[in-house]
Scaffold this motif. Sequence first.
Motif, PDB file in Angstrom:
ATOM      1  N   ALA A  80      13.662 -14.584  -4.000  1.00  0.00           N
ATOM      2  CA  ALA A  80      13.715 -16.000  -3.648  1.00  0.00           C
ATOM      3  C   ALA A  80      12.448 -16.433  -2.917  1.00  0.00           C
ATOM      4  CB  ALA A  80      14.931 -16.275  -2.758  1.00  0.00           C
ATOM      5  N   PRO A  81      11.960 -17.631  -3.217  1.00  0.00           N
ATOM      6  CA  PRO A  81      10.812 -18.151  -2.472  1.00  0.00           C
ATOM      7  C   PRO A  81      11.184 -18.361  -0.999  1.00  0.00           C
ATOM      8  CG  PRO A  81      11.241 -19.487  -4.434  1.00  0.00           C
ATOM      9  CD  PRO A  81      12.401 -18.562  -4.263  1.00  0.00           C
ATOM     10  N   VAL A  82      10.250 -18.109  -0.119  1.00  0.00           N
ATOM     11  CA  VAL A  82      10.416 -18.393   1.305  1.00  0.00           C
ATOM     12  C   VAL A  82       9.531 -19.587   1.614  1.00  0.00           C
ATOM     13  CG1 VAL A  82      10.100 -17.510   3.642  1.00  0.00           C
ATOM     14  CG2 VAL A  82      10.889 -15.974   1.822  1.00  0.00           C
ATOM     15  N   ASN A  83      10.136 -20.691   2.008  1.00  0.00           N
ATOM     16  CA  ASN A  83       9.417 -21.943   2.236  1.00  0.00           C
ATOM     17  C   ASN A  83       8.598 -22.338   1.006  1.00  0.00           C
ATOM     18  OD1 ASN A  83      10.404 -22.200   4.888  1.00  0.00           O
ATOM     19  ND2 ASN A  83       8.794 -20.841   5.638  1.00  0.00           N
ATOM     20  N   GLY A  84       9.151 -22.109  -0.180  1.00  0.00           N
ATOM     21  CA  GLY A  84       8.491 -22.494  -1.418  1.00  0.00           C
ATOM     22  C   GLY A  84       7.408 -21.544  -1.884  1.00  0.00           C
ATOM     23  N   VAL A  85       7.325 -20.345  -1.276  1.00  0.00           N
ATOM     24  CA  VAL A  85       6.230 -19.422  -1.588  1.00  0.00           C
ATOM     25  C   VAL A  85       6.777 -18.049  -1.998  1.00  0.00           C
ATOM     26  CG1 VAL A  85       4.242 -18.194  -0.606  1.00  0.00           C
ATOM     27  CG2 VAL A  85       4.670 -20.575   0.013  1.00  0.00           C
ATOM     28  N   ILE A  86       6.189 -17.494  -3.047  1.00  0.00           N
ATOM     29  CA  ILE A  86       6.422 -16.098  -3.440  1.00  0.00           C
ATOM     30  C   ILE A  86       5.120 -15.351  -3.192  1.00  0.00           C
ATOM     31  CG2 ILE A  86       6.690 -14.546  -5.420  1.00  0.00           C
ATOM     32  CD1 ILE A  86       9.326 -15.787  -4.823  1.00  0.00           C
ATOM     33  N   ASP A  87       5.202 -14.230  -2.503  1.00  0.00           N
ATOM     34  CA  ASP A  87       4.023 -13.395  -2.265  1.00  0.00           C
ATOM     35  C   ASP A  87       4.486 -11.946  -2.319  1.00  0.00           C
ATOM     36  OD1 ASP A  87       1.575 -12.369  -1.667  1.00  0.00           O
ATOM     37  OD2 ASP A  87       1.471 -13.167   0.363  1.00  0.00           O
ATOM     38  N   PHE A  88       4.342 -11.320  -3.484  1.00  0.00           N
ATOM     39  CA  PHE A  88       4.837  -9.971  -3.718  1.00  0.00           C
ATOM     40  C   PHE A  88       3.672  -9.061  -4.073  1.00  0.00           C
ATOM     41  CE2 PHE A  88       5.969  -6.693  -6.780  1.00  0.00           C
ATOM     42  CZ  PHE A  88       7.018  -6.058  -6.142  1.00  0.00           C
ATOM     43  N   ALA A  89       3.684  -7.843  -3.571  1.00  0.00           N
ATOM     44  CA  ALA A  89       2.677  -6.843  -3.951  1.00  0.00           C
ATOM     45  C   ALA A  89       3.303  -5.458  -3.869  1.00  0.00           C
ATOM     46  CB  ALA A  89       1.465  -6.920  -3.045  1.00  0.00           C
ATOM     47  N   CYS A  90       2.919  -4.598  -4.802  1.00  0.00           N
ATOM     48  CA  CYS A  90       3.319  -3.194  -4.753  1.00  0.00           C
ATOM     49  C   CYS A  90       2.272  -2.377  -5.502  1.00  0.00           C
ATOM     50  CB  CYS A  90       4.709  -2.985  -5.353  1.00  0.00           C
ATOM     51  SG  CYS A  90       4.779  -3.136  -7.141  1.00  0.00           S
ATOM     52  N   ARG A  91       2.225  -1.109  -5.183  1.00  0.00           N
ATOM     53  CA  ARG A  91       1.291  -0.204  -5.856  1.00  0.00           C
ATOM     54  C   ARG A  91       1.748   0.004  -7.293  1.00  0.00           C
ATOM     55  NH1 ARG A  91       0.840   5.130  -6.984  1.00  0.00           N
ATOM     56  NH2 ARG A  91      -1.238   5.993  -6.916  1.00  0.00           N
ATOM     57  N   VAL A  92       0.808   0.031  -8.228  1.00  0.00           N
ATOM     58  CA  VAL A  92       1.130   0.325  -9.622  1.00  0.00           C
ATOM     59  C   VAL A  92       1.529   1.801  -9.684  1.00  0.00           C
ATOM     60  CG1 VAL A  92       0.238   0.515 -11.976  1.00  0.00           C
ATOM     61  CG2 VAL A  92      -0.418  -1.430 -10.544  1.00  0.00           C
ATOM     62  N   PRO A  93       2.734   2.080 -10.183  1.00  0.00           N
ATOM     63  CA  PRO A  93       3.181   3.475 -10.231  1.00  0.00           C
ATOM     64  C   PRO A  93       2.332   4.318 -11.183  1.00  0.00           C
ATOM     65  CG  PRO A  93       4.984   1.950 -10.741  1.00  0.00           C
ATOM     66  CD  PRO A  93       3.722   1.151 -10.695  1.00  0.00           C
ATOM     67  N   PRO A  94       2.306   5.627 -10.985  1.00  0.00           N
ATOM     68  CA  PRO A  94       1.585   6.497 -11.921  1.00  0.00           C
ATOM     69  C   PRO A  94       2.238   6.451 -13.300  1.00  0.00           C
ATOM     70  CG  PRO A  94       2.503   7.760 -10.063  1.00  0.00           C
ATOM     71  CD  PRO A  94       2.917   6.347  -9.891  1.00  0.00           C
ATOM     72  N   GLY A  95       1.465   6.753 -14.312  1.00  0.00           N
ATOM     73  CA  GLY A  95       1.996   6.844 -15.662  1.00  0.00           C
ATOM     74  C   GLY A  95       1.687   5.656 -16.547  1.00  0.00           C
ATOM     75  N   ALA A  96       0.777   4.785 -16.122  1.00  0.00           N
ATOM     76  CA  ALA A  96       0.430   3.627 -16.948  1.00  0.00           C
ATOM     77  C   ALA A  96      -0.237   4.084 -18.240  1.00  0.00           C
ATOM     78  CB  ALA A  96      -0.493   2.683 -16.194  1.00  0.00           C
ATOM     79  N   LEU A  97       0.154   3.427 -19.318  1.00  0.00           N
ATOM     80  CA  LEU A  97      -0.508   3.645 -20.599  1.00  0.00           C
ATOM     81  C   LEU A  97      -1.737   2.750 -20.648  1.00  0.00           C
ATOM     82  CD1 LEU A  97       2.723   3.758 -22.757  1.00  0.00           C
ATOM     83  CD2 LEU A  97       1.393   5.690 -21.889  1.00  0.00           C
ATOM     84  N   ARG A  98      -2.353   2.601 -21.795  1.00  0.00           N
ATOM     85  CA  ARG A  98      -3.625   1.867 -21.862  1.00  0.00           C
ATOM     86  C   ARG A  98      -3.511   0.393 -21.473  1.00  0.00           C
ATOM     87  NH1 ARG A  98      -8.353   1.762 -26.429  1.00  0.00           N
ATOM     88  NH2 ARG A  98      -9.514   0.079 -25.454  1.00  0.00           N
ATOM     89  N   TYR A  99      -2.436  -0.282 -21.868  1.00  0.00           N
ATOM     90  CA  TYR A  99      -2.333  -1.728 -21.649  1.00  0.00           C
ATOM     91  C   TYR A  99      -1.238  -2.067 -20.642  1.00  0.00           C
ATOM     92  CZ  TYR A  99      -5.234  -1.854 -25.791  1.00  0.00           C
ATOM     93  OH  TYR A  99      -6.262  -1.664 -26.678  1.00  0.00           O
ATOM     94  N   LEU A 100      -1.494  -3.097 -19.846  1.00  0.00           N
ATOM     95  CA  LEU A 100      -0.533  -3.603 -18.873  1.00  0.00           C
ATOM     96  C   LEU A 100      -0.357  -5.098 -19.092  1.00  0.00           C
ATOM     97  CD1 LEU A 100      -1.961  -1.885 -15.666  1.00  0.00           C
ATOM     98  CD2 LEU A 100       0.150  -1.259 -16.841  1.00  0.00           C
ATOM     99  N   ARG A 101       0.863  -5.597 -18.858  1.00  0.00           N
ATOM    100  CA  ARG A 101       1.104  -7.034 -18.886  1.00  0.00           C
ATOM    101  C   ARG A 101       2.204  -7.363 -17.882  1.00  0.00           C
ATOM    102  NH1 ARG A 101       4.573  -8.551 -24.362  1.00  0.00           N
ATOM    103  NH2 ARG A 101       6.517  -7.560 -23.688  1.00  0.00           N
TER     104      ARG A 101
END
Length: 135
Positions: A80-101
């Motif tokens: 849910a937005p807090v005061n109309g704002v979304i601010d999310f961040a997390c580390r990209v987990p290991p195991g990524a293939l060539r492309y991300l979206r």
Amino acid sequence: MIIDKMLLFGTLAMTSSGALADVVDTKKPGDAIGDELWFHVRSYGDGLTNVASLAFKLQTCAASNFSSNVVDMVTVSGLAPVNGVIDFACRVPPGALRYLRATVTPTAVSDTTAAGCVAAFLTHGPQHSFENFKA
């Protein structure tokens, strides 16, 4: 914060949903490739009015068109937005293939005039605002 253009998934108005326009190719050189990557979803503009929450994913695939064998690396629902704002961040987990979206879906939009946009992007390392360091 400086964002490498090659690590930007794009933006989405809160009157629509789905996969963002750009796909990140982890084999093309950019300023942050080779470093620890962080996945960010941030709102901007007039705030997320009339949006109860967001669901979004960071997905990876060996094919640039994400036609088969898509793997969800990060899944968040009901943020849910807090005061109309979304601010999310997390580390990209290991195991990524060539492309991300990234995919974004606003939930419980109360009408078609929902304001604001959401951007999804990658950065190298966690990003901090100077406000985080104020005494």
